[in-house]
Design a protein around this motif. Structure first.
Motif, PDB file in Angstrom:
ATOM      1  N   LEU A 160      45.422  21.683  40.221  1.00  0.00           N
ATOM      2  CA  LEU A 160      44.370  22.423  39.529  1.00  0.00           C
ATOM      3  C   LEU A 160      43.390  23.052  40.512  1.00  0.00           C
ATOM      4  O   LEU A 160      42.931  24.180  40.312  1.00  0.00           O
ATOM      5  N   GLU A 161      43.072  22.334  41.578  1.00  0.00           N
ATOM      6  CA  GLU A 161      42.161  22.860  42.596  1.00  0.00           C
ATOM      7  C   GLU A 161      42.759  24.070  43.299  1.00  0.00           C
ATOM      8  O   GLU A 161      42.072  25.063  43.543  1.00  0.00           O
ATOM      9  N   ALA A 162      44.058  24.021  43.605  1.00  0.00           N
ATOM     10  CA  ALA A 162      44.721  25.146  44.260  1.00  0.00           C
ATOM     11  C   ALA A 162      44.766  26.358  43.327  1.00  0.00           C
ATOM     12  O   ALA A 162      44.558  27.498  43.763  1.00  0.00           O
ATOM     13  N   GLU A 163      45.018  26.120  42.044  1.00  0.00           N
ATOM     14  CA  GLU A 163      45.028  27.235  41.088  1.00  0.00           C
ATOM     15  C   GLU A 163      43.641  27.863  40.965  1.00  0.00           C
ATOM     16  O   GLU A 163      43.510  29.076  40.867  1.00  0.00           O
ATOM     17  N   GLU A 164      42.617  27.027  40.968  1.00  0.00           N
ATOM     18  CA  GLU A 164      41.244  27.536  40.878  1.00  0.00           C
ATOM     19  C   GLU A 164      40.894  28.375  42.109  1.00  0.00           C
ATOM     20  O   GLU A 164      40.293  29.444  41.995  1.00  0.00           O
ATOM     21  N   GLN A 165      41.291  27.909  43.293  1.00  0.00           N
ATOM     22  CA  GLN A 165      41.029  28.677  44.508  1.00  0.00           C
ATOM     23  C   GLN A 165      41.781  29.995  44.501  1.00  0.00           C
ATOM     24  O   GLN A 165      41.250  31.034  44.909  1.00  0.00           O
ATOM     25  N   ALA A 166      43.032  29.980  44.029  1.00  0.00           N
ATOM     26  CA  ALA A 166      43.806  31.218  43.954  1.00  0.00           C
ATOM     27  C   ALA A 166      43.178  32.184  42.963  1.00  0.00           C
ATOM     28  O   ALA A 166      43.140  33.393  43.199  1.00  0.00           O
ATOM     29  N   ARG A 167      42.679  31.657  41.859  1.00  0.00           N
ATOM     30  CA  ARG A 167      42.032  32.516  40.866  1.00  0.00           C
ATOM     31  C   ARG A 167      40.761  33.127  41.439  1.00  0.00           C
ATOM     32  O   ARG A 167      40.479  34.303  41.249  1.00  0.00           O
ATOM     33  N   ARG A 168      39.995  32.334  42.190  1.00  0.00           N
ATOM     34  CA  ARG A 168      38.763  32.857  42.793  1.00  0.00           C
ATOM     35  C   ARG A 168      39.049  33.934  43.828  1.00  0.00           C
ATOM     36  O   ARG A 168      38.306  34.890  43.962  1.00  0.00           O
ATOM     37  N   ARG A 169      40.118  33.750  44.596  1.00  0.00           N
ATOM     38  CA  ARG A 169      40.470  34.752  45.608  1.00  0.00           C
ATOM     39  C   ARG A 169      41.021  36.017  44.974  1.00  0.00           C
ATOM     40  O   ARG A 169      40.843  37.109  45.487  1.00  0.00           O
ATOM     41  N   GLY A 170      41.740  35.875  43.863  1.00  0.00           N
ATOM     42  CA  GLY A 170      42.447  37.002  43.259  1.00  0.00           C
ATOM     43  C   GLY A 170      41.562  37.959  42.496  1.00  0.00           C
ATOM     44  O   GLY A 170      41.810  39.155  42.472  1.00  0.00           O
ATOM     45  N   VAL A 171      40.513  37.495  41.865  1.00  0.00           N
ATOM     46  CA  VAL A 171      39.680  38.346  41.021  1.00  0.00           C
ATOM     47  C   VAL A 171      38.238  38.243  41.488  1.00  0.00           C
ATOM     48  O   VAL A 171      37.681  37.170  41.595  1.00  0.00           O
ATOM     49  N   THR A 172      37.628  39.399  41.761  1.00  0.00           N
ATOM     50  CA  THR A 172      36.212  39.445  42.118  1.00  0.00           C
ATOM     51  C   THR A 172      35.522  40.456  41.229  1.00  0.00           C
ATOM     52  O   THR A 172      36.146  41.404  40.738  1.00  0.00           O
ATOM     53  N   THR A 173      34.253  40.271  41.016  1.00  0.00           N
ATOM     54  CA  THR A 173      33.521  41.238  40.202  1.00  0.00           C
ATOM     55  C   THR A 173      33.088  42.409  41.072  1.00  0.00           C
ATOM     56  O   THR A 173      32.710  42.246  42.228  1.00  0.00           O
ATOM     57  N   ASN A 174      33.146  43.592  40.478  1.00  0.00           N
ATOM     58  CA  ASN A 174      32.790  44.809  41.189  1.00  0.00           C
ATOM     59  C   ASN A 174      31.953  45.667  40.245  1.00  0.00           C
ATOM     60  O   ASN A 174      32.457  46.180  39.264  1.00  0.00           O
ATOM     61  N   ARG A 175      30.660  45.806  40.513  1.00  0.00           N
ATOM     62  CA  ARG A 175      29.728  46.586  39.695  1.00  0.00           C
ATOM     63  C   ARG A 175      29.689  46.093  38.250  1.00  0.00           C
ATOM     64  O   ARG A 175      30.091  46.775  37.332  1.00  0.00           O
ATOM     65  N   GLY A 176      29.228  44.909  38.072  1.00  0.00           N
ATOM     66  CA  GLY A 176      29.020  44.407  36.711  1.00  0.00           C
ATOM     67  C   GLY A 176      30.262  43.831  36.087  1.00  0.00           C
ATOM     68  O   GLY A 176      30.786  42.834  36.530  1.00  0.00           O
TER      69      GLY A 176
END
Length: 133
Positions: free
Chosen positions: A66-82
């Protein structure tokens, strides 16, 4: 995320049990040999220690996944202008000292003596100075 705590039954022995499972520590008694077989799936757990360790190991593996999936999700999607989202490449920037190297793995063997180091470095120097043609 914090590590899952082992049950109080095996908490004092968790490091030794992990070393037995990974093969770092050589089993010396019949119970230790049976424990290794249980960890590999070749035998059924018979003692409370084996059952507790298998339950803890399953919870720990689930937590790590679960921790690895969470880290991959954080790396994969970032917010850009709202509210817009941009997908960023998960490949790390090369040539950074913090990046793990695929060839850098832990090797459980002794480092050797000073004489071993001298002999190896001398042999490497001699082969580097030898004519290649």
């Amino acid at each position: 995320m914090a590590s899952t705590r082992p049950p109080s039954l095996i908490a004092p022995y968790i490091k030794a049990l992990q070393e037995l499972e990974r093969g770092i520590r050589v089993p010396q008694t019949a119970l230790q040999v049976h424990f290794v077989e249980v960890c590999r799936g070749g035998a059924q757990p018979t003692t409370a220690y084996e059952r507790a360790y298998l339950a803890w190991r399953a919870r720990e593996q689930r937590r790590l996944k679960l921790e690895a999936e969470e880290q991959a999700r954080r790396r994969g999607v970032t917010t850009n202008r709202g509210d817009e989202t941009a997908v960023v490449s998960s490949k790390p920037v090369s040539r950074r000292w913090s990046d793990p190297k695929p060839y850098a793995r832990f090797v459980a063997e002794p480092l050797g003596t000073r004489e071993d180091f001298k002999r190896d470095s001398g042999a490497n120097f001699a082969t580097s100075r030898r004519n290649k043609l």
